[in-house]
Design a protein around this motif. Structure first.
Motif, PDB file in Angstrom:
ATOM      1  N   GLY A 111      49.705  38.974  45.267  1.00  0.00           N
ATOM      2  CA  GLY A 111      48.852  39.635  44.274  1.00  0.00           C
ATOM      3  C   GLY A 111      48.018  40.728  44.918  1.00  0.00           C
ATOM      4  N   MET A 112      47.492  40.484  46.106  1.00  0.00           N
ATOM      5  CA  MET A 112      46.698  41.510  46.795  1.00  0.00           C
ATOM      6  C   MET A 112      47.575  42.680  47.218  1.00  0.00           C
ATOM      7  N   ARG A 113      48.801  42.351  47.613  1.00  0.00           N
ATOM      8  CA  ARG A 113      49.723  43.430  48.023  1.00  0.00           C
ATOM      9  C   ARG A 113      49.990  44.354  46.833  1.00  0.00           C
ATOM     10  N   ALA A 151      36.173  32.601  49.187  1.00  0.00           N
ATOM     11  CA  ALA A 151      36.911  33.868  49.204  1.00  0.00           C
ATOM     12  C   ALA A 151      38.269  33.666  49.867  1.00  0.00           C
ATOM     13  N   SER A 152      39.208  34.542  49.529  1.00  0.00           N
ATOM     14  CA  SER A 152      40.545  34.435  50.123  1.00  0.00           C
ATOM     15  C   SER A 152      40.588  34.980  51.543  1.00  0.00           C
ATOM     16  N   ASN A 153      39.758  36.005  51.818  1.00  0.00           N
ATOM     17  CA  ASN A 153      39.959  36.758  53.064  1.00  0.00           C
ATOM     18  C   ASN A 153      39.200  36.190  54.258  1.00  0.00           C
ATOM     19  N   PHE A 207      29.106  32.988  44.954  1.00  0.00           N
ATOM     20  CA  PHE A 207      30.475  33.501  44.783  1.00  0.00           C
ATOM     21  C   PHE A 207      30.730  34.585  45.809  1.00  0.00           C
ATOM     22  N   THR A 208      31.903  34.551  46.430  1.00  0.00           N
ATOM     23  CA  THR A 208      32.349  35.666  47.269  1.00  0.00           C
ATOM     24  C   THR A 208      33.733  36.044  46.789  1.00  0.00           C
ATOM     25  N   GLY A 209      33.895  37.276  46.352  1.00  0.00           N
ATOM     26  CA  GLY A 209      35.201  37.674  45.835  1.00  0.00           C
ATOM     27  C   GLY A 209      35.139  39.062  45.231  1.00  0.00           C
ATOM     28  N   SER A 210      36.058  39.300  44.303  1.00  0.00           N
ATOM     29  CA  SER A 210      36.207  40.644  43.749  1.00  0.00           C
ATOM     30  C   SER A 210      35.078  40.968  42.769  1.00  0.00           C
ATOM     31  N   THR A 211      34.867  42.251  42.550  1.00  0.00           N
ATOM     32  CA  THR A 211      33.853  42.688  41.590  1.00  0.00           C
ATOM     33  C   THR A 211      34.221  42.199  40.185  1.00  0.00           C
ATOM     34  N   GLU A 238      28.700  37.920  45.979  1.00  0.00           N
ATOM     35  CA  GLU A 238      28.979  38.913  47.028  1.00  0.00           C
ATOM     36  C   GLU A 238      30.322  39.531  46.706  1.00  0.00           C
ATOM     37  N   LEU A 239      30.331  40.822  46.413  1.00  0.00           N
ATOM     38  CA  LEU A 239      31.514  41.425  45.811  1.00  0.00           C
ATOM     39  C   LEU A 239      32.135  42.472  46.742  1.00  0.00           C
ATOM     40  N   GLY A 240      32.932  43.341  46.162  1.00  0.00           N
ATOM     41  CA  GLY A 240      33.618  44.355  46.960  1.00  0.00           C
ATOM     42  C   GLY A 240      32.734  45.567  47.206  1.00  0.00           C
ATOM     43  N   ASP A 292      36.289  53.211  43.358  1.00  0.00           N
ATOM     44  CA  ASP A 292      36.626  51.786  43.301  1.00  0.00           C
ATOM     45  C   ASP A 292      37.144  51.325  44.662  1.00  0.00           C
ATOM     46  N   GLU A 293      36.838  50.082  45.000  1.00  0.00           N
ATOM     47  CA  GLU A 293      37.366  49.502  46.232  1.00  0.00           C
ATOM     48  C   GLU A 293      38.900  49.389  46.144  1.00  0.00           C
ATOM     49  N   VAL A 294      39.591  49.906  47.184  1.00  0.00           N
ATOM     50  CA  VAL A 294      41.024  49.628  47.330  1.00  0.00           C
ATOM     51  C   VAL A 294      41.119  48.641  48.488  1.00  0.00           C
ATOM     52  N   VAL A 298      32.577  22.831  45.759  1.00  0.00           N
ATOM     53  CA  VAL A 298      33.333  24.005  46.202  1.00  0.00           C
ATOM     54  C   VAL A 298      34.592  24.167  45.367  1.00  0.00           C
ATOM     55  N   LYS A 299      34.750  25.358  44.773  1.00  0.00           N
ATOM     56  CA  LYS A 299      36.063  25.669  44.204  1.00  0.00           C
ATOM     57  C   LYS A 299      36.874  26.343  45.302  1.00  0.00           C
ATOM     58  N   ALA A 300      37.908  25.629  45.761  1.00  0.00           N
ATOM     59  CA  ALA A 300      38.740  26.159  46.836  1.00  0.00           C
ATOM     60  C   ALA A 300      39.450  27.418  46.354  1.00  0.00           C
ATOM     61  N   HIS A 301      39.750  28.331  47.278  1.00  0.00           N
ATOM     62  CA  HIS A 301      40.514  29.506  46.857  1.00  0.00           C
ATOM     63  C   HIS A 301      42.006  29.169  46.820  1.00  0.00           C
ATOM     64  N   PRO A 302      42.683  29.517  45.715  1.00  0.00           N
ATOM     65  CA  PRO A 302      44.104  29.173  45.611  1.00  0.00           C
ATOM     66  C   PRO A 302      44.979  29.879  46.654  1.00  0.00           C
ATOM     67  N   GLN A 347      21.208  41.628  56.603  1.00  0.00           N
ATOM     68  CA  GLN A 347      21.202  41.755  55.147  1.00  0.00           C
ATOM     69  C   GLN A 347      22.629  42.047  54.717  1.00  0.00           C
ATOM     70  N   HIS A 348      23.246  41.076  54.052  1.00  0.00           N
ATOM     71  CA  HIS A 348      24.623  41.269  53.578  1.00  0.00           C
ATOM     72  C   HIS A 348      24.604  41.128  52.064  1.00  0.00           C
ATOM     73  N   GLY A 349      24.511  42.259  51.404  1.00  0.00           N
ATOM     74  CA  GLY A 349      24.403  42.293  49.948  1.00  0.00           C
ATOM     75  C   GLY A 349      23.672  43.564  49.586  1.00  0.00           C
TER      76      GLY A 349
HETATM   77  P1  NAP Z   1      38.786  36.927  43.677  1.00  0.00           P
HETATM   78  O1  NAP Z   1      40.176  37.232  43.269  1.00  0.00           O
HETATM   79  O2  NAP Z   1      37.700  37.449  42.828  1.00  0.00           O
HETATM   80  O3  NAP Z   1      38.711  35.332  43.782  1.00  0.00           O
HETATM   81  C1  NAP Z   1      37.550  34.623  44.173  1.00  0.00           C
HETATM   82  C2  NAP Z   1      37.444  33.335  43.375  1.00  0.00           C
HETATM   83  O4  NAP Z   1      36.999  33.643  42.062  1.00  0.00           O
HETATM   84  C3  NAP Z   1      38.766  32.596  43.198  1.00  0.00           C
HETATM   85  O5  NAP Z   1      38.507  31.213  43.247  1.00  0.00           O
HETATM   86  C4  NAP Z   1      39.200  33.012  41.829  1.00  0.00           C
HETATM   87  O6  NAP Z   1      40.008  32.052  41.195  1.00  0.00           O
HETATM   88  C5  NAP Z   1      37.894  33.107  41.103  1.00  0.00           C
HETATM   89  N1  NAP Z   1      37.947  34.004  39.965  1.00  0.00           N
HETATM   90  C6  NAP Z   1      38.328  35.316  39.977  1.00  0.00           C
HETATM   91  N2  NAP Z   1      38.212  35.834  38.729  1.00  0.00           N
HETATM   92  C7  NAP Z   1      37.746  34.826  37.937  1.00  0.00           C
HETATM   93  C8  NAP Z   1      37.421  34.739  36.546  1.00  0.00           C
HETATM   94  N3  NAP Z   1      37.548  35.788  35.728  1.00  0.00           N
HETATM   95  N4  NAP Z   1      36.963  33.565  36.082  1.00  0.00           N
HETATM   96  C9  NAP Z   1      36.850  32.493  36.897  1.00  0.00           C
HETATM   97  N5  NAP Z   1      37.157  32.512  38.206  1.00  0.00           N
HETATM   98  C10 NAP Z   1      37.594  33.663  38.727  1.00  0.00           C
HETATM   99  O7  NAP Z   1      38.480  37.470  45.126  1.00  0.00           O
HETATM  100  P2  NAP Z   1      39.303  37.269  46.487  1.00  0.00           P
HETATM  101  O8  NAP Z   1      40.654  37.779  46.289  1.00  0.00           O
HETATM  102  O9  NAP Z   1      39.141  35.929  46.979  1.00  0.00           O
HETATM  103  O10 NAP Z   1      38.525  38.189  47.542  1.00  0.00           O
HETATM  104  C11 NAP Z   1      38.748  39.532  47.721  1.00  0.00           C
HETATM  105  C12 NAP Z   1      37.519  40.287  47.296  1.00  0.00           C
HETATM  106  O11 NAP Z   1      36.342  39.673  47.810  1.00  0.00           O
HETATM  107  C13 NAP Z   1      37.470  41.713  47.804  1.00  0.00           C
HETATM  108  O12 NAP Z   1      37.064  42.541  46.763  1.00  0.00           O
HETATM  109  C14 NAP Z   1      36.437  41.672  48.907  1.00  0.00           C
HETATM  110  O13 NAP Z   1      35.817  42.903  49.131  1.00  0.00           O
HETATM  111  C15 NAP Z   1      35.503  40.635  48.393  1.00  0.00           C
HETATM  112  N6  NAP Z   1      34.745  39.987  49.474  1.00  0.00           N
HETATM  113  C16 NAP Z   1      33.401  40.156  49.522  1.00  0.00           C
HETATM  114  C17 NAP Z   1      32.664  39.595  50.553  1.00  0.00           C
HETATM  115  C18 NAP Z   1      31.177  39.785  50.637  1.00  0.00           C
HETATM  116  O14 NAP Z   1      30.541  39.112  51.438  1.00  0.00           O
HETATM  117  N7  NAP Z   1      30.579  40.648  49.845  1.00  0.00           N
HETATM  118  C19 NAP Z   1      33.306  38.830  51.527  1.00  0.00           C
HETATM  119  C20 NAP Z   1      34.675  38.652  51.428  1.00  0.00           C
HETATM  120  C21 NAP Z   1      35.376  39.240  50.376  1.00  0.00           C
HETATM  121  P3  NAP Z   1      41.583  32.261  41.015  1.00  0.00           P
HETATM  122  O15 NAP Z   1      42.124  32.760  42.300  1.00  0.00           O
HETATM  123  O16 NAP Z   1      42.045  30.919  40.619  1.00  0.00           O
HETATM  124  O17 NAP Z   1      41.739  33.286  39.966  1.00  0.00           O
END
Ligand code: NAP
Length: 495
Positions: free
Chosen positions: A328-330, A142-144, A223-227, A249-251, A378-380, A168-172, A451-453
């Motif tokens: 991009g997040m901004r 994840a980026s954050n 995976f930890t990142g956006s929905t 693990e999503l938003g 939706d998550e902002v 591991v796919k590093a976050h860009p 429990q985180h999820g």
């Molecule tokens: P992200 O933009 O979804 O990126 C996460 C990873 O997924 C990056 O490596 C990204 O690659 C990749 N990715 C995104 N879309 C993809 C696609 N369509 N196909 C293949 N790979 C894809 O998320 P983020 O900006 O790192 O994190 C912010 C989000 O994570 C927020 O919504 C936050 O709430 C959530 N988060 C959740 C948790 C939790 O524990 N539930 C914890 C921390 C953060 P690229 O950057 O190369 O596109």
């Protein structure tokens, strides 16, 4: 095939930071998975002491490189040295916690069910229910959380403890930090005499991630990142000829429900606390409180709630959020807030801002509006919160049902047993992974009881957790050994 290099950016200015970094080719991604696959054979059979020693060595190496890693992370994320040092501590703690679990034999526990003579269904053969590691795990940082949910974060620690290598796919968003962490890992593995394939790093964009998850030798994905990103990758995991488990693990919008009585006695203090949670880390937490539900039962309660909202707005106005993680997040923050206004939310605090640091935003809507407009649910991602005014407990529970899934729900004022308190707790437990009765949702304890999820859209696998001891269970698959020979029984599947 040419892959676009990644240009690291200075998060505070948005300016380039050093040279563009080459990204992995398809052949390099395939080679990374093959390396992990080769390491799996010995790692899945390793004992708890071996796994624990590696995890402890990684924790120590992380701490020893603190003075290099924290400034690298700070340049790329703008999260600041205090937060980043704390996050590094937490990451080392997680690594040691999973080390302790492996050493205590948790991945090797088995249930022995001796044979029962006689005809079925009462009679049955001897069964040992044990667990085996899944195989190489594709892990998306994840980026954050550049430490705790990234290269050496909880997914990597729990997968290794379970007996699985990790690619591991590093976050860009923090490629320089990721490369420095991969270098550290390589040194630890070499010094420990362990295979290089136990943790392999890949730098790349969306194409690289898709290539990785499609690889036939990948056995699971964390995976930890956006929905949106999680949904796309989950679809990839399911579309494979052999679908694999996908732990996303999503938003989340993390509703806070504040009952009038608690605001009447502690409103000022809670407004300050909540504003701190909304703006913490510039609101870039998956547990950031994005929705505040207030119940206007009568005129006095309405007046008390108005005073609370006023105090919350004042505290938010005084806050100075730092720059966001990436340009991009901004941009996404402005887009998300604009979607609130388009859906009819009333701005309570909406100061104009440009540059990488946003101003906090506070908006308000009534329950009918919240239920009518999905965009308001939706998550902002950033320092913004939406106040939802409703007229009854029933309406508050309907709001939770409409949200559907959240990592957390916070209930302020449910200290006394009552029909209303039970109704709210039931509604909260039906849609959240964690229900808080005090404090704020930001801050996720790394503990056995965690429990985180939660249900979709907060995660793709609500029966599992990505934080806490049970995170390890995600990478182990149950196997029943029937009438197993005597030599096999004490091994608990570790052959
Ligand atoms: P992200 O933009 O979804 O990126 C996460 C990873 O997924 C990056 O490596 C990204 O690659 C990749 N990715 C995104 N879309 C993809 C696609 N369509 N196909 C293949 N790979 C894809 O998320 P983020 O900006 O790192 O994190 C912010 C989000 O994570 C927020 O919504 C936050 O709430 C959530 N988060 C959740 C948790 C939790 O524990 N539930 C914890 C921390 C953060 P690229 O950057 O190369 O596109």
């Amino acid at each position: 095939m040419t892959m676009t290099p990644i240009q690291p950016l200075h998060a505070r200015t948005g300016q380039p930071l050093g040279e563009p970094l080459p990204t992995a080719t398809n052949a390099q991604i395939d080679a990374a998975v093959d390396l992990a696959h080769a390491a799996f054979a010995s790692w899945q059979a390793s004992d708890g002491a071996t796994r624990g020693a590696l995890l402890r060595a990684l924790a120590a190496a992380l701490e020893a490189r603190r003075d290099t890693l924290v400034p690298l992370a700070d340049d790329e994320t703008a999260l600041g040295p205090v937060r980043l040092n704390g996050e590094l501590d937490r990451t080392a703690f997680q690594l040691r916690r999973f080390a302790a679990l492996a050493e205590a034999g948790v991945p090797f526990t088995a249930l022995d069910d001796p044979a029962v003579p006689g005809a079925p269904p009462v009679g049955h053969p001897a069964l040992q229910r044990t667990r085996v590691p899944l195989g190489p795990v594709a892990m998306f940082s994840a980026s954050n959380f550049p430490f705790a949910f990234s290269v050496l974060g909880g997914d990597t620690a729990s997968a290794l403890a379970a007996g699985c290598p990790v690619v591991v796919k590093a976050h860009p968003g923090h490629p320089r930090l990721s490369l420095a962490t991969f270098e550290l890992i390589g040194q630890v593995l070499q010094a420990s005499g362990l295979p290089a394939g136990l943790i392999v790093g890949v730098l790349g964009g969306v194409d690289a991630g898709v290539r990785l998850i499609r690889h036939p030798r990948i056995a699971a994905c964390a995976f930890t990142g956006s929905t949106r990103g999680g949904a796309a990758l989950q679809a990839e995991a399911q579309a494979r000829p052999r679908p694999i488990p996908f732990y996303g693990e999503l938003g989340s919008i993390n509703p806070v429900i504040a009952l009038p009585a608690v605001l009447a006695t502690r409103g000022a203090e809670l407004a300050t606390t909540l504003a701190g949670s909304i703006t913490l880390g510039c609101g870039q937490f998956c547990t950031s409180p994005g929705v505040l539900v207030l119940i206007d039962g009568d005129a006095a309660q309405r007046a008390g709630n108005d005073a609370f909202v006023q105090a919350l707005g004042d505290a938010l106005r005084a806050a100075q959020p730092h720059p966001m993680l990436t340009p991009g997040m901004r941009r996404a923050f402005d887009t998300g807030v604009a979607a609130w206004w388009a859906a009819g939310a009333q701005p309570l605090l909406n100061e104009s801002s440009s540059g990488p640091a946003p101003r906090p935003v506070l908006a308000q809507v009534d329950a009918a509006g919240f239920l009518q407009h999905p965009a308001l649910r939706d998550e902002v991602f950033g320092p913004a919160a939406l106040v939802v005014r409703c007229g009854s407990i029933e309406q508050a529970t309907a709001l939770l049902a409409a949200v559907g899934g959240s990592l957390t729900v916070t209930l302020w004022g449910a200290e006394t047993d009552s029909a209303d308190a039970r109704r709210l707790v039931r509604a909260a437990m039906a849609m959240a992974g964690r229900v808080l009765f005090g404090g704020v949702p930001t801050g996720v304890a790394v503990a056995a009881g965690q429990q985180h999820g939660g249900p979709w859209p907060s995660s793709t696998a609500p029966m599992t957790t990505s934080v806490g001891d049970a995170a390890l269970d995600r990478f182990l698959r149950p196997v029943a050994l029937q009438d197993a020979p005597a030599w096999l029984m004490p091994l608990h599947g570790r052959v």
